[in-house]
Design an enzyme around this catalytic site. Structure first.
Site, PDB file in Angstrom:
ATOM      1  N   CYS A  80     -22.871 -62.636  98.170  1.00 19.77           N
ATOM      2  CA  CYS A  80     -23.644 -63.113  99.327  1.00 19.77           C
ATOM      3  C   CYS A  80     -23.507 -64.634  99.389  1.00 19.77           C
ATOM      4  O   CYS A  80     -24.479 -65.368  99.513  1.00 19.77           O
ATOM      5  CB  CYS A  80     -25.105 -62.676  99.263  1.00 19.77           C
ATOM      6  N   GLY A 114     -31.707 -52.958  92.864  1.00 21.16           N
ATOM      7  CA  GLY A 114     -31.246 -51.631  93.244  1.00 21.16           C
ATOM      8  C   GLY A 114     -31.179 -51.290  94.709  1.00 21.16           C
ATOM      9  O   GLY A 114     -31.074 -50.109  95.050  1.00 21.16           O
ATOM     10  N   GLY A 115     -31.192 -52.276  95.607  1.00 18.82           N
ATOM     11  CA  GLY A 115     -31.100 -51.950  97.028  1.00 18.82           C
ATOM     12  C   GLY A 115     -29.839 -51.187  97.372  1.00 18.82           C
ATOM     13  O   GLY A 115     -29.874 -50.169  98.081  1.00 18.82           O
ATOM     14  N   LYS A 116     -28.693 -51.651  96.875  1.00 19.61           N
ATOM     15  CA  LYS A 116     -27.434 -50.957  97.158  1.00 19.61           C
ATOM     16  C   LYS A 116     -27.318 -49.671  96.348  1.00 19.61           C
ATOM     17  O   LYS A 116     -26.681 -48.717  96.794  1.00 19.61           O
ATOM     18  CB  LYS A 116     -26.260 -51.896  96.895  1.00 19.61           C
ATOM     19  N   ASP A 146     -27.064 -53.581  84.962  1.00 19.09           N
ATOM     20  CA  ASP A 146     -27.363 -54.983  85.196  1.00 19.09           C
ATOM     21  C   ASP A 146     -27.653 -55.643  83.854  1.00 19.09           C
ATOM     22  O   ASP A 146     -28.099 -54.980  82.907  1.00 19.09           O
ATOM     23  CB  ASP A 146     -28.566 -55.160  86.136  1.00 19.09           C
ATOM     24  N   ASP A 179     -21.313 -56.273  93.186  1.00 19.33           N
ATOM     25  CA  ASP A 179     -21.985 -57.313  93.975  1.00 19.33           C
ATOM     26  C   ASP A 179     -22.319 -58.420  92.979  1.00 19.33           C
ATOM     27  O   ASP A 179     -23.399 -58.459  92.402  1.00 19.33           O
ATOM     28  CB  ASP A 179     -23.237 -56.744  94.642  1.00 19.33           C
ATOM     29  N   CYS A 230     -23.539 -54.404  89.205  1.00 14.51           N
ATOM     30  CA  CYS A 230     -24.528 -55.495  89.147  1.00 14.51           C
ATOM     31  C   CYS A 230     -25.696 -55.101  90.048  1.00 14.51           C
ATOM     32  O   CYS A 230     -25.873 -55.652  91.133  1.00 14.51           O
ATOM     33  CB  CYS A 230     -23.914 -56.820  89.592  1.00 14.51           C
ATOM     34  N   ALA A 231     -26.479 -54.155  89.597  1.00 14.30           N
ATOM     35  CA  ALA A 231     -27.420 -53.464  90.485  1.00 14.30           C
ATOM     36  C   ALA A 231     -28.631 -54.301  90.874  1.00 14.30           C
ATOM     37  O   ALA A 231     -29.212 -54.107  91.936  1.00 14.30           O
ATOM     38  CB  ALA A 231     -27.889 -52.163  89.820  1.00 14.30           C
TER      39      ALA A 231
END
Length: 438
Positions: A370, A250-252, A270, A317, A246-247
């Site tokens: 989160c 794209g931070g991770k 995604d 995520d 679940c990009a």
């Protein structure tokens, strides 16, 4: 801009945000695209609107005193609806306010403003809702989830009312953290190393980054320290096949790619092609050449079958309420409903269960959100453990300790899950559970 004009403009912006038609940051950007406003006024208007989103119940409480304190002509005036009253109070509370004696305000409003200021100096006597500034259902849910540490509720509530710091992740593929900190200092940006993530730098203030050489060269990316720790849980390495299921923007994905030193295959999936588009300029700066992006229709998209049983690590995520990010997105608490949580939990389970198919024997699955709520966190993790008998849970503290995260035990629960809290760890609220496929 005069205070009255500012309050009218701030009220317009606030009404847009309280409509909850879109995320607050997007609504603010669109609002200012249609108005010619100086940068200083823009900052004051945005700060005032966000202040009301953070403390809406408090400002509503003060605004209701308007009828009792203001003269009848003002109290009944259509020029002073609730949003404008709240906006005026927030403007006067803000750092940009030039007067603490209300000299810029109409004389008729000063008794009301003085009464509000008196109440602000005695917060202990206020109703609880005016102190925690959460919807009743969310306050009750958080208190119910903290029965073992009930004393933590008020520190958490207070932490959620503060603006989040600006965290950067150093691109470990290009530079080391001390060298980047020195480069930023040479550009006038002061930082300190984050306590948990080995890549993190916390920035003093909120400077503009886009013109900095360190940013343009791809040495840093904006990423909360807690989000950086999620990537560490995968233990992704050079030459592996890794999936960010679940990009989003794209931070991770970028953090995983740096861990892999750009070698191997890294897939960023995604359901939103629009969100994935935001990854492209970041990829260009990062120097990564091993990232493959694809928008998928859903978690069981047939194109995923080619990767079944092949991934060394899969990070999920999952889409969630986002209530761990209220320091950054305070409007979320007013947009989210209790029924949303149950719907999200079903979706989270379905996505993670499907993503598990991609993990090879000996490979790793990381489920993360989160969110602060156990319905999206521990409950989903337990359901996944029950549904995936071929996966053995790993203790997140052991994984982080192996990655040289200091005092990793302070970040995890007795059950072995990563649990980050704004009031305890200075990060956004995060949860993660880790499994290894037998």
């Amino acid at each position: 801009m005069h205070l009255l004009a500012l309050s009218a403009a701030a009220a317009d912006l606030l009404q847009t945000l309280l409509a909850h038609a879109q995320p607050a940051d997007m609504a603010v950007s669109q609002f200012f695209e249609k108005r010619r406003t100086g940068s200083r006024e823009r900052a004051r208007l945005a700060d005032a609107a966000y202040a009301v989103l953070r403390r809406k119940r408090w400002y509503e409480h003060l605004a209701r005193r308007f009828e009792a304190e203001a003269p009848a002509g003002f109290a009944n005036s259509a020029d002073w609806p609730m949003p404008r009253r709240m906006a005026l109070l927030a403007l006067l509370d803000g750092e940009g306010s030039e007067s603490s004696d209300f000299s810029d305000a109409p004389a008729e409003l000063r008794p009301w403003l003085a009464a509000c200021r008196a109440l602000q100096s005695q917060p202990a006597g206020l109703p609880e809702a005016c102190r925690h500034n959460l919807p009743d259902w969310l306050a009750a849910a958080l208190q119910a989830s903290m029965t073992q540490q009930p004393q933590d509720f008020w520190p958490l509530a207070e932490a959620l009312l503060q603006a989040a710091p600006l965290d950067l992740r150093v691109n470990a593929m290009k530079a080391k953290r001390p060298a980047v900190a020195a480069a930023l200092a040479a550009s006038g940006i002061q930082t300190q190393e984050t306590p948990w993530s080995p890549w993190g730098l916390r920035v003093a203030g909120k400077p503009r980054l886009a013109h900095l050489p360190a940013w343009q060269q791809g040495l840093v990316e904006v990423q909360d320290e807690g989000s950086q720790l999620l990537a560490l849980l995968t233990q992704a390495r050079r030459g592996q096949l890794v999936v960010d299921f679940c990009a989003g923007a794209g931070g991770k994905t970028l953090a995983l790619g740096a861990m892999m030193r750009g070698a191997g295959r890294l897939y960023a999936f995604d359901a939103s092609a629009y969100r994935l588009q935001g990854l492209q300029p970041r990829l260009a700066r990062s120097g990564l050449g091993n990232v493959h992006t694809a928008a998928i229709a859903h978690e069981r998209d047939a194109r995923l079958n080619a990767l079944q049983g092949k991934a060394d690590a899969v990070l999920v995520d999952a889409p969630c309420s986002g209530l761990g990010t209220l320091r950054r997105a305070p409007g979320l608490k007013w947009r989210t409903r209790p029924e949303d949580i149950a719907r999200l939990a079903e979706q989270q389970f379905s996505i993670a269960q499907s993503a598990a198919r991609l993990v090879k024997p000996g490979g790793r699955l990381v489920y993360a959100t989160c969110s602060l709520l156990p319905q999206e966190n521990e409950a989903v993790a337990q359901a996944l453990s029950n549904a995936l008998p071929g996966f053995a849970p790993l203790h997140a503290g052991d994984v982080l300790a192996a990655a040289k995260v200091p005092q990793a035990a302070r970040l995890t629960t007795e059950a072995g899950h990563l649990r980050l809290w704004p009031h305890l760890h200075g990060t956004d609220g995060f949860f993660a559970a880790v499994w290894q496929r037998r």
